[in-house]
Design an enzyme around this catalytic site. Sequence first.
Site, short mmCIF file in Angstrom:
data_model
loop_
_atom_site.label_atom_id
_atom_site.label_comp_id
_atom_site.label_asym_id
_atom_site.label_seq_id
_atom_site.Cartn_x
_atom_site.Cartn_y
_atom_site.Cartn_z
N ASP A 1 -48.49 -90.27 41.04
CA ASP A 1 -48.31 -90.15 42.48
C ASP A 1 -47.51 -88.89 42.83
O ASP A 1 -47.59 -88.38 43.95
CB ASP A 1 -47.64 -91.39 43.05
CG ASP A 1 -46.30 -91.72 42.41
OD1 ASP A 1 -46.01 -91.20 41.32
OD2 ASP A 1 -45.54 -92.54 42.98
N ARG B 1 -36.00 -88.58 35.30
CA ARG B 1 -37.20 -89.40 35.44
C ARG B 1 -37.05 -90.79 34.85
O ARG B 1 -36.58 -90.95 33.72
CB ARG B 1 -38.40 -88.71 34.78
CG ARG B 1 -39.71 -89.45 35.07
CD ARG B 1 -40.91 -88.86 34.38
NE ARG B 1 -42.14 -89.51 34.84
CZ ARG B 1 -43.28 -89.53 34.18
NH1 ARG B 1 -43.36 -88.92 32.99
NH2 ARG B 1 -44.34 -90.14 34.67
N LEU B 2 -37.46 -91.77 35.64
CA LEU B 2 -37.73 -93.12 35.16
C LEU B 2 -39.25 -93.26 35.21
O LEU B 2 -39.84 -93.36 36.28
CB LEU B 2 -37.06 -94.17 36.05
CG LEU B 2 -37.34 -95.63 35.70
CD1 LEU B 2 -36.77 -95.98 34.33
CD2 LEU B 2 -36.78 -96.56 36.76
N ALA B 3 -39.88 -93.23 34.07
CA ALA B 3 -41.35 -93.21 34.01
C ALA B 3 -41.92 -94.57 34.36
O ALA B 3 -41.63 -95.56 33.68
CB ALA B 3 -41.81 -92.76 32.62
N VAL B 4 -42.75 -94.61 35.41
CA VAL B 4 -43.36 -95.85 35.87
C VAL B 4 -44.88 -95.72 35.98
O VAL B 4 -45.61 -96.64 35.65
CB VAL B 4 -42.75 -96.26 37.24
CG1 VAL B 4 -43.51 -97.44 37.85
CG2 VAL B 4 -41.27 -96.62 37.07
N SER C 1 -38.28 -107.66 44.91
CA SER C 1 -37.18 -108.41 45.49
C SER C 1 -37.52 -108.85 46.92
O SER C 1 -38.32 -108.21 47.60
CB SER C 1 -35.92 -107.54 45.51
OG SER C 1 -34.91 -108.10 46.32
N GLY C 2 -36.87 -109.90 47.39
CA GLY C 2 -37.11 -110.42 48.74
C GLY C 2 -36.22 -109.82 49.80
O GLY C 2 -36.18 -110.33 50.92
N GLU D 1 -41.77 -94.24 44.90
CA GLU D 1 -43.16 -94.58 44.62
C GLU D 1 -43.99 -94.43 45.90
O GLU D 1 -43.57 -94.86 46.97
CB GLU D 1 -43.28 -96.04 44.13
CG GLU D 1 -42.49 -96.36 42.89
CD GLU D 1 -42.99 -95.67 41.64
OE1 GLU D 1 -44.15 -95.21 41.64
OE2 GLU D 1 -42.22 -95.59 40.67
N CYS E 1 -36.44 -92.57 39.59
CA CYS E 1 -35.90 -91.24 39.36
C CYS E 1 -34.73 -90.88 40.27
O CYS E 1 -34.33 -91.62 41.14
CB CYS E 1 -36.98 -90.18 39.47
SG CYS E 1 -38.51 -90.58 38.61
#
Length: 612
Positions: A102, A50-53, A376-377, A79, A2
């Site tokens: 959350d 919003r990016l719904a996760v 990701s690393g 998150e 988001c």
Amino acid sequence: MCGIAGWVDPARNLRDHGPLLERMTATIHRRGPDAQGVWTGEHAAFGHRRLAVIDLEHGGQPMTATAGGREYVLTFSGEIYNYRALREELAQRGHSFRTASDTEVLLRSYLEWGTACVARLEGMFAFAVWDPRHGRLLLGRDRLGIKPLYYARAGTGIVFGSEPKVLLASGQVAPEVDAAGLREVLDMVKTPGAAVFRGMRELPPGHYLTLDSSGTTEHRYWALEATEHTDSLPDTVGRVRDLLEQVVGDQLVSDVPRCTLLSGGLDSSAITAIAAAALRPETLRTFAVDFASAAESFAQDAVRRSPDFPHARALAEHLGTDHHEVLLDGDRLLDPDVRTAVLTATDLPPAYWGDMWPSLLLLFDEVKRHSTVALSGEGADELFGGYQWFFNPAAVDGDTFPWLTSGSSRYFGGLKLFDRGFLDGLHLAEARRQSYLDAVAVVPVLDGEAPEEARMRRVGHLNLTRFLQTLLDRKDRMSMGVGLEVRVPFCDHRLVEYVFNIPWRLKSFDGREKSVLRESVRDLLPASILDRKKNPYPAIQDGGYESGLRKMLLDVVHEPSSPVLPLLDRAKVDAQLQRDSTAVSLPYSRGSMEMCLWLNAWLERYGVALAL
């Protein structure tokens, strides 16, 4: 993931500012392509993309909750990985929940603990809470600065947002940049809190801000501390493995498809192997990127010893992942639409590794077609000691940032085409020196620590607080530019706190980079991965790409209105343009052209006024 936006002013009625908040929020629509929301009250106005996760059907924002007859409001990006544990604790304290998100846990955490809630959160986050009871705004940002949050004064209040463009759209901040801001653009050092545009500030990592009747105050709630490490080497290796499994497990929580970014190096392979084991019997998706030129005629340089594809493919076969390969070429990196997308995602000229920004954007765009969350690393090199400057005595014992010392600084030398008088007027050397002294002054000290260990603690701290941020910014902007959430397990503060305090003699017990990390996952990875020398993110090796840059620079020079022209040394530019256009240069040798082009595009597109 988001994006957030807002304006709070205790002396101003903002109820009719909905249209303005919609415009501010619309500037970051790519961060949240799934929904938009706006809330306005008497002294506060919030926006959200919003990016719904998690909890896809619910969890819309801005989110409200009523307590004591008053409506509290939250807009949140990121998150919270420990939200389930917090939810259980809050339920035991009498809180009830309408959603499984959350977001609601965060809002209820504020209602229960006030500003102290920030220190209870584990995750990556940037959020704002309006508290009508105390007439207070709370802004909070995660410990490592994974998620961005900017703010600026506006009357007796402030405007804030996930990216500078939100504040520019508010009309309360002008696109003006002074010498200090330009130094942030041109130097490869991230100053906590600096935001380039005059009057704008970035909330530093590990801080929260309050705005109330007593004024606006930044509060630090977390910083790295020096503690004695008493674990043996075997116990240290085991503890790192336990933490990695815990952190990766936490970051796999999602209601949408997940994947990992896999280069075939140690860092991404470790994350991928742990994630694949945690998800079984589900098959993990993996994505690798490289350039067509590498597949055809890879040329070794000082830091890149082999192409990534074969190693990533071998690890994917070893783990049985659903593997995808993204192959790019110079034409795609030079595409004007791609470069415009990069610039509008960053709001700043990409300072270094100019080809890597569009290649990351294109990689993430392809990943987004299959997954919404990627692991990701990023951060392992800074944490475990993976860069060559950790092993360079001149860098370790130097009196400036390790990556800017002899043998390292050539990778960040993008100023060769600029006018010497212009650069002298910026006082870059003096500012860098002061920045270094400021950074060293906050390095924690462990009483009785051996001098060589203290020096390595300093190098590690500088990497985690002044270098890593540049990489996190790049990853955030390029991933959110296509609506992809990238999580970075190596930046979990629980892991960072432990590994930061591992003595260097243990971190490099076998004389190699990232020794403890390698040993902790030895049973998961094939020898070809464990023994592979570190490779940075792929850079394009293509004479056609260099020719394209030279043509673009020629167009800039031939356009009298190009805003970057007064800042350049024309004789040096002409000499650059006369070089063999078919030569394939190393990434750091073409950095000056990249810097000139990105800076010109930024000055032009954003109408930046330089106050020098």
